[in-house]
Design an enzyme around this catalytic site. Structure first.
Site, PDB file in Angstrom:
ATOM      1  N   PRO A   1       0.846  -1.192   0.000  1.00  0.00           N
ATOM      2  CG  PRO A   1      -0.060  -1.083   2.142  1.00  0.00           C
ATOM      3  CD  PRO A   1       0.707  -1.973   1.227  1.00  0.00           C
ATOM      4  CG  HIS A   2       1.982   2.839  -3.322  1.00  0.00           C
ATOM      5  ND1 HIS A   2       1.635   1.545  -3.662  1.00  0.00           N
ATOM      6  CD2 HIS A   2       1.772   3.576  -4.433  1.00  0.00           C
ATOM      7  CE1 HIS A   2       1.253   1.513  -4.924  1.00  0.00           C
ATOM      8  NE2 HIS A   2       1.314   2.733  -5.417  1.00  0.00           N
ATOM      9  CB  ALA A   3      -0.793   7.303  -0.374  1.00  0.00           C
TER      10      ALA A   3
END
Length: 153
Positions: free
Chosen positions: A65-67
């Site tokens: 998960p990344h942002a």
């Protein structure tokens, strides 16, 4: 960029418990917020928005998960080995037990995409994944980061 430039010793968690993907993202966002001096509301919506585009469960029990976030100046990561695998809507439909949360600063896309590629390559390596799954605690997890950072990232 190497994995040990993204993860610090306090950013490894062994035996994390989460009953669902949503709960896992909330737990990781809360930990990251604490480490970065941000609010969970600064992180969780960005993660959810990215997941809406498609799952970051990349297969083989691994999720990334990344942002992108305002308010951080360098890539930040959290490494978690889950106590029990969780359904993450991964591309191979397998539950996830190894997760690296990656938060990237706004701007500098090329450099920061390199960070994402570095983490993905490192975590998807079968030897690295096996070592992480066998680590007894958070210190052992982080020791694997250091021992495999230059050779695998």
């Amino acid at each position: 960029m190497t994995i040990d430039e993204i993860l610090a010793p306090d950013d490894a968690v062994a035996g994390l418990r989460a009953p669902s993907k949503k709960a896992l993202l909330e737990s990781l966002a809360a930990r990251a917020a604490d480490r970065l001096g941000l609010g969970i509301d600064d992180i969780l919506p960005a993660l959810a928005k990215r997941e809406d585009l498609g799952s970051t469960g990349v297969g083989d029990g691994v999720a990334l998960p990344h942002a992108r976030l305002d308010g951080i100046e360098r890539p930040f990561g959290l490494l978690a080995r889950l106590r029990d695998p969780v359904d993450f809507d991964a591309v191979d439909d397998r539950p996830v037990d190894l997760v690296v949360l990656l938060l990237l600063p706004m701007g500098g896309e090329g450099r920061h995409l390199n960070a994402l590629a570095c983490v993905a390559r490192w975590l998807r390596d079968p030897e690295t994944a096996a070592a992480l799954r066998g680590a007894r605690d958070a210190a052992a997890l982080y020791a694997i980061v250091g021992s495999r950072a230059l050779s695998k990232a």
